[in-house]
Design a protein around this motif. Structure first.
Motif, PDB file in Angstrom:
ATOM      1  N   PRO A  95      18.326  54.881  41.440  1.00 37.30           N
ATOM      2  CA  PRO A  95      16.979  55.374  41.791  1.00 37.30           C
ATOM      3  C   PRO A  95      16.719  55.458  43.288  1.00 37.30           C
ATOM      4  O   PRO A  95      15.813  56.177  43.718  1.00 37.30           O
ATOM      5  N   THR A  96      17.494  54.746  44.089  1.00 35.83           N
ATOM      6  CA  THR A  96      17.303  54.810  45.538  1.00 35.83           C
ATOM      7  C   THR A  96      18.387  55.630  46.222  1.00 35.83           C
ATOM      8  O   THR A  96      18.378  55.747  47.448  1.00 35.83           O
ATOM      9  N   LEU A  97      19.331  56.160  45.465  1.00 36.95           N
ATOM     10  CA  LEU A  97      20.431  56.934  46.064  1.00 36.95           C
ATOM     11  C   LEU A  97      20.398  58.394  45.630  1.00 36.95           C
ATOM     12  O   LEU A  97      20.375  59.303  46.457  1.00 36.95           O
ATOM     13  N   GLY A 132      30.255  50.469  50.722  1.00 40.22           N
ATOM     14  CA  GLY A 132      29.949  49.075  51.036  1.00 40.22           C
ATOM     15  C   GLY A 132      29.625  48.871  52.498  1.00 40.22           C
ATOM     16  O   GLY A 132      28.784  48.048  52.860  1.00 40.22           O
ATOM     17  N   PHE A 156      28.699  51.532  54.743  1.00 41.33           N
ATOM     18  CA  PHE A 156      27.781  52.463  55.403  1.00 41.33           C
ATOM     19  C   PHE A 156      26.582  52.862  54.544  1.00 41.33           C
ATOM     20  O   PHE A 156      25.781  53.692  54.962  1.00 41.33           O
ATOM     21  N   GLU A 157      26.451  52.302  53.341  1.00 47.37           N
ATOM     22  CA  GLU A 157      25.237  52.545  52.558  1.00 47.37           C
ATOM     23  C   GLU A 157      24.632  51.232  52.032  1.00 47.37           C
ATOM     24  O   GLU A 157      23.428  51.012  52.134  1.00 47.37           O
ATOM     25  N   ALA A 158      25.482  50.368  51.474  1.00 49.27           N
ATOM     26  CA  ALA A 158      24.962  49.148  50.842  1.00 49.27           C
ATOM     27  C   ALA A 158      24.111  48.273  51.764  1.00 49.27           C
ATOM     28  O   ALA A 158      23.156  47.645  51.298  1.00 49.27           O
ATOM     29  N   PRO A 159      24.418  48.195  53.082  1.00 50.61           N
ATOM     30  CA  PRO A 159      23.613  47.297  53.918  1.00 50.61           C
ATOM     31  C   PRO A 159      22.154  47.739  54.096  1.00 50.61           C
ATOM     32  O   PRO A 159      21.348  46.959  54.582  1.00 50.61           O
ATOM     33  N   PHE A 160      21.824  48.954  53.715  1.00 48.26           N
ATOM     34  CA  PHE A 160      20.516  49.494  54.072  1.00 48.26           C
ATOM     35  C   PHE A 160      19.517  49.466  52.920  1.00 48.26           C
ATOM     36  O   PHE A 160      18.608  50.295  52.857  1.00 48.26           O
ATOM     37  N   GLY A 161      19.711  48.523  52.007  1.00 48.01           N
ATOM     38  CA  GLY A 161      18.689  48.301  50.986  1.00 48.01           C
ATOM     39  C   GLY A 161      18.821  49.168  49.754  1.00 48.01           C
ATOM     40  O   GLY A 161      17.867  49.280  48.985  1.00 48.01           O
ATOM     41  N   VAL A 162      19.971  49.783  49.559  1.00 49.21           N
ATOM     42  CA  VAL A 162      20.098  50.603  48.354  1.00 49.21           C
ATOM     43  C   VAL A 162      20.047  49.692  47.135  1.00 49.21           C
ATOM     44  O   VAL A 162      20.574  48.587  47.148  1.00 49.21           O
ATOM     45  N   ALA A 163      19.365  50.160  46.122  1.00 50.00           N
ATOM     46  CA  ALA A 163      19.161  49.367  44.912  1.00 50.00           C
ATOM     47  C   ALA A 163      19.422  50.255  43.695  1.00 50.00           C
ATOM     48  O   ALA A 163      18.539  50.541  42.913  1.00 50.00           O
TER      49      ALA A 163
END
Lengths: 139, 383
Positions: free
Chosen positions: B140-142, B128, B130-137
């Protein structure tokens, strides 16, 4: 970009990182016993388990390790946007976005030098983003 | 070889009656539908079950819903490979006498979302923050993030990545229950809609509804059941990281590299002993990583190995013979379906049956390269 990113909620263990970005520092931690530099934050060394660790301001320099360009809609982004993995000069890898650069495979070249830039989201949260390093500023 | 390679067997196995789009069934009922089918497969009643393991729902919920009073439960939930890990834990429980007959269930209303919690991760978790703020959707994006590094390091081409989907569609074409059966070409894959560069739609798993269940017991009881037993020869499990950004190596899964070789070594087998292989394919690069982390291919060689047809129908190493998550089905936690296909192959009842399949390796992934479980099975006790 609008301000509708999901924003982090700092914990006691990560507060120093988010305090740092707010004042323009990318803060990492280094073990006082084995010198390992690590991220994400925690009050002990993940390499040797020592609780004796220090916070320091990283150089903010790194390179593009890998990425995807998402074609999925996201409320905080216009059009296609890259989600990037950046390896910092000090060693750790972190997720971020690349700004000041076309979001295309042609413009986003693996191993290109990057430098951190800070984007305030509100009074308490500033996100560390990265942009292509200025010429002459390569590590 | 370890102590247990001939001591525990899968004696019941079934999927939900329907697969695909099942809007008339809640997620919990998908667990139950699969469980009832597996019980029928083993000629057992719910009251015969004394161990329950599941992920996605609590074992409390599943046991109560089915009217089971267990004295052993396992709610290990580390993503899609949880069911492989349940098998591993069930072996230990059965061999130490903690229970006698274990039911492992999976049900997921991945497409229809009926009776499915959709909790978002905490903004205070590491992901939440260190990854979620950067547009992960979503996945398919991770899950896809490491592959450009793999492509640069080893020269994997877009055509080779696309070939993974093409080969799996060849298998799916042989399987009447597969969601997608029409043949596709590399050009079709590369022309399909971009989801997250470099991944196209046809390189991403399906999103469907379904379930599956397994029943395990000790090998001394296999003659009490109507189906041919499938013996658990070896097992492995591991976890690496909840954050794909923190993988030790973007070109290899540490969890695969721990769980897979451990399962094969516990089973006392070499690569040449393997007749059939399942590698959880949430996205097209997963079989490539899995083939290398299991040691079937050297580093950087799996793309060419698949491109040359070795894993395709008629090839030397049949892989993902149900069509996989890319073409068979993918409810979200696909591991149960990979296990079901291994069981079918070893029973000799698979729609795309591999002639003479006696040993199957089934490698699962959980999260975004976060966890792994691996099960080696045989249709005879290991000698």
């Amino acid at each position: 970009m609008s301000g509708s990113r999901p924003l982090p909620e700092p914990t006691p263990e990560t507060q120093h990182f988010w305090d740092g970005t707010r004042v323009g520092e990318l803060r990492l931690q280094r073990c006082n016993d084995c010198a390992h530099v690590y991220f994400p934050p925690r009050p002990f060394c993940p390499a040797c388990a020592s609780r004796s660790v220090s916070v320091f301001a990283a150089s903010g320099r790194g390179h593009l390790d890998s990425y995807v360009i998402s074609h999925r809609p996201h409320p905080a982004f216009d059009g296609h946007y890259a989600i990037a993995l950046v390896v910092l000069e000090e060693g750790p890898r972190m997720m971020s976005n690349i700004v000041g650069c076309e979001q295309t495979p042609e413009a986003l070249v693996l191993d290109m030098p990057l430098e951190v830039t800070f984007e305030p989201q509100n009074d308490s949260i500033t996100l560390p983003l990265f942009r292509p390093a200025a010429v002459g500023n390569k590590p | 070889m370890t102590r247990y390679a001939n001591q525990v067997a899968i004696v019941g196995a079934a999927e939900t009656t329907e697969l695909g789009v099942i809007p008339h069934m809640s997620q919990l009922q998908l667990h139950a539908d699969a469980a009832l089918n597996a019980l029928a497969d083993a000629a057992l009643e719910p009251s015969d079950i004394d161990g329950v393991a599941t992920a996605g729902e609590s074992p409390t919920v599943v046991a109560h819903y089915l009217g089971i009073t267990p004295n052993w439960v396992d709610g290990t939930a580390v993503g899609g490979c949880s069911f492989m890990i349940h098998v591993r834990h069930a072996v230990a429980a059965l061999l130490t006498g903690q229970c006698r007959t274990v039911l492992i269930t999976h049900g997921e209303s991945g497409k229809s979302g009926i009776g499915r919690g959709r909790g978002r991760g905490s903004a205070a978790s590491l992901q939440g923050q260190f990854e979620a703020p950067f547009g992960v959707a979503g996945p398919p994006t991770l899950f896809t993030l490491p592959v450009l590094r793999y492509m640069k390091r080893y020269g994997l081409t877009p055509e080779q990545l696309a070939m993974v989907a093409v080969v799996q569609r060849q298998w799916a074409g042989l399987n009447p229950r597969a969601s997608k059966r029409e043949p596709i070409t590399v050009e079709d894959v590369l022309d399909s809609r971009m989801i997250a560069y470099p991944f196209h739609l046809l390189e991403c798993c399906l999103v469907t509804d379904g379930g599956g269940a397994l029943i395990l017991t000790t090998a001394d009881r296999v003659d009490d059941f109507p189906q041919p037993p499938v013996y658990v020869w070896g097992t492995g499990e591991s976890v690496e990281t909840p954050m794909v950004s923190q993988m030790e190596d973007l070109t290899s899964s540490r969890a695969f590299a721990v769980a897979g070789p451990r399962a094969m070594s516990d089973a006392g087998i070499r690569h040449g002993d393997v007749d059939h292989l399942m590698i959880y394919d949430a996205f097209a690069h997963l079989p490539i990583y899995g083939l290398e982390d299991l040691g079937f291919c050297g580093r950087g060689e799996a793309g060419a190995f698949i491109e040359e047809g070795h894993t395709a129908p008629g090839g030397s190493l049949p892989l993902n013979t149900n069509g996989g998550g890319l073409s068979y089905m993918h409810s979200g936690m696909y591991g149960m379906y990979a296990l079901q296909e291994s069981v079918r192959q070893l029973r000799g009842t698979a729609p795309a049956q591999v002639d003479g399949a006696e040993v199957s390796v089934c490698l699962g992934v959980g999260g975004m390269f976060g966890a792994s479980g691996c099960i080696v099975m045989g249709n005879q006790p290991k000698s």
